[in-house]
Structure formats: C-alpha cells, structure tokens
Design a protein around this motif. Structure first.
Motif, PDB file in Angstrom:
ATOM      1  N   THR A   1       0.862  -1.172   0.000  1.00 44.80           N
ATOM      2  CA  THR A   1       0.000   0.000   0.000  1.00 44.80           C
ATOM      3  C   THR A   1       0.902   1.228   0.000  1.00 44.80           C
ATOM      4  O   THR A   1       2.094   1.142   0.308  1.00 44.80           O
ATOM      5  CB  THR A   1      -0.921   0.028   1.247  1.00 44.80           C
ATOM      6  OG1 THR A   1      -0.105   0.065   2.420  1.00 44.80           O
ATOM      7  CG2 THR A   1      -1.854  -1.165   1.269  1.00 44.80           C
ATOM      8  N   LEU A   2       0.327   2.348  -0.366  1.00 47.13           N
ATOM      9  CA  LEU A   2       1.102   3.588  -0.361  1.00 47.13           C
ATOM     10  C   LEU A   2       1.082   4.205   1.029  1.00 47.13           C
ATOM     11  O   LEU A   2       0.050   4.257   1.688  1.00 47.13           O
ATOM     12  CB  LEU A   2       0.532   4.585  -1.367  1.00 47.13           C
ATOM     13  CG  LEU A   2       0.689   4.229  -2.837  1.00 47.13           C
ATOM     14  CD1 LEU A   2       0.051   5.311  -3.699  1.00 47.13           C
ATOM     15  CD2 LEU A   2       2.154   4.062  -3.206  1.00 47.13           C
ATOM     16  N   GLY A   3       2.231   4.694   1.450  1.00 43.73           N
ATOM     17  CA  GLY A   3       2.353   5.446   2.693  1.00 43.73           C
ATOM     18  C   GLY A   3       2.772   6.859   2.361  1.00 43.73           C
ATOM     19  O   GLY A   3       3.283   7.135   1.273  1.00 43.73           O
ATOM     20  N   VAL A   4       2.533   7.762   3.278  1.00 45.18           N
ATOM     21  CA  VAL A   4       2.896   9.155   3.047  1.00 45.18           C
ATOM     22  C   VAL A   4       3.550   9.720   4.298  1.00 45.18           C
ATOM     23  O   VAL A   4       3.156   9.409   5.419  1.00 45.18           O
ATOM     24  CB  VAL A   4       1.660   9.990   2.624  1.00 45.18           C
ATOM     25  CG1 VAL A   4       0.648  10.082   3.746  1.00 45.18           C
ATOM     26  CG2 VAL A   4       2.059  11.358   2.143  1.00 45.18           C
ATOM     27  N   ALA A   5       4.590  10.515   4.086  1.00 45.01           N
ATOM     28  CA  ALA A   5       5.257  11.226   5.182  1.00 45.01           C
ATOM     29  C   ALA A   5       5.297  12.693   4.787  1.00 45.01           C
ATOM     30  O   ALA A   5       5.741  13.040   3.695  1.00 45.01           O
ATOM     31  CB  ALA A   5       6.660  10.689   5.389  1.00 45.01           C
ATOM     32  N   VAL A   6       4.784  13.546   5.668  1.00 42.61           N
ATOM     33  CA  VAL A   6       4.752  14.978   5.404  1.00 42.61           C
ATOM     34  C   VAL A   6       5.678  15.659   6.394  1.00 42.61           C
ATOM     35  O   VAL A   6       5.489  15.551   7.605  1.00 42.61           O
ATOM     36  CB  VAL A   6       3.314  15.537   5.543  1.00 42.61           C
ATOM     37  CG1 VAL A   6       3.292  17.033   5.262  1.00 42.61           C
ATOM     38  CG2 VAL A   6       2.360  14.798   4.623  1.00 42.61           C
ATOM     39  N   GLU A   7       6.693  16.323   5.867  1.00 39.67           N
ATOM     40  CA  GLU A   7       7.605  17.105   6.701  1.00 39.67           C
ATOM     41  C   GLU A   7       6.985  18.482   6.888  1.00 39.67           C
ATOM     42  O   GLU A   7       6.626  19.152   5.918  1.00 39.67           O
ATOM     43  CB  GLU A   7       8.973  17.236   6.030  1.00 39.67           C
ATOM     44  CG  GLU A   7       9.718  15.933   5.909  1.00 39.67           C
ATOM     45  CD  GLU A   7      10.182  15.399   7.246  1.00 39.67           C
ATOM     46  OE1 GLU A   7      10.575  16.198   8.115  1.00 39.67           O
ATOM     47  OE2 GLU A   7      10.134  14.161   7.418  1.00 39.67           O
ATOM     48  N   ARG A   8       6.863  18.895   8.143  1.00 41.16           N
ATOM     49  CA  ARG A   8       6.247  20.185   8.485  1.00 41.16           C
ATOM     50  C   ARG A   8       7.325  21.212   8.818  1.00 41.16           C
ATOM     51  O   ARG A   8       8.418  20.852   9.251  1.00 41.16           O
ATOM     52  CB  ARG A   8       5.325  20.025   9.692  1.00 41.16           C
ATOM     53  CG  ARG A   8       4.253  18.964   9.540  1.00 41.16           C
ATOM     54  CD  ARG A   8       3.174  19.402   8.621  1.00 41.16           C
ATOM     55  NE  ARG A   8       2.147  18.358   8.504  1.00 41.16           N
ATOM     56  CZ  ARG A   8       1.188  18.391   7.639  1.00 41.16           C
ATOM     57  NH1 ARG A   8       1.092  19.384   6.790  1.00 41.16           N
ATOM     58  NH2 ARG A   8       0.305  17.423   7.573  1.00 41.16           N
TER      59      ARG A   8
END
Length: 125
Positions: A98-105
């Motif tokens: 599955t696709l995962g997402v990481a968002v750098e803030r």
C-alpha cells in the motif's frame, strides 16, 4: 476558524494528499502562496472562480497541506488566511504494497509549541 495541520489529530491518507496534488488548481494555489494570503488575495493571483477556489482550499486544508488561520481586523470583518503547511512530502511503498505518506512540516516557534500544548490540555479537561 483555525485549522492547524500540525496540531490536528487527522492524519491524511496517501490518497487524500495525492488527490489534492493531482489537481491543477490546487497546485496553482500552492504555487501562489509565497506568504499567507486570504482567499480574495489568492483569487487575484490565480485564475480560479471563487466557488471553485473555496472547494480547492477545503481540499488542501483537509489534506493538511494548508494551514488556515484567522486574521483579526479592527473593523470586525475577520478573514481566513491560508499558508503552506509542509516542507516536503514523501510517498512510499509499504511492506503490504500500500502507499504510505510522510509529510515534513515547518519548524514551530516556541510560542506555537506552547499554543499546541495549551490546546491539548484544554481538549483533555
């Protein structure tokens, strides 16, 4: 209304983020946001009809890609301002394919971290 993606408990899915980034109007809005702007200021910079603009702003804030804050004005007519709420987005393939997402803030100031802590305390009481 204030919608802060960093303080939010909502973690957007890869599909939500990809849907927002796949939209040309959303990309145009992100490109226009060199600084926090109101919806009318964004509309001046982008060729997007007002009704469409609000839907796109909603899509971006729901995906936690924009932060919405309230600009307090002396005349009593407050306005929402929108700012980019990420520095980097990484899409990855998880072990289960599955696709995962990481968002750098962006880094938070001490005042912002204190406001986050105070909001958390109020939620728990």
């Amino acid at each position: 209304m204030v919608r802060d993606p960093i303080a939010s408990r909502h973690v957007p899915s890869a599909a939500e983020i990809c849907a927002a980034l796949d939209d040309p109007d959303c990309r145009e809005i992100i490109h226009a946001l060199e600084e926090p702007l109101t919806a009318s200021e964004i509309q001046e910079r982008c060729d997007i009809p007002q009704s469409t603009l609000y839907r796109k702003l909603e899509l971006l804030t729901d995906a936690t890609l924009l932060e919405e804050s309230t600009e307090i004005r002396r005349d009593g007519h407050h306005a929402s301002k929108y700012a980019i709420a990420f520095d980097e987005i990484r899409i990855t393939m998880e072990q289960d394919h599955t696709l995962g997402v990481a968002v750098e803030r962006p880094a938070r100031s001490a005042d912002e971290r204190l406001a986050d802590l105070w909001s958390e305390v109020r939620r728990e009481t």
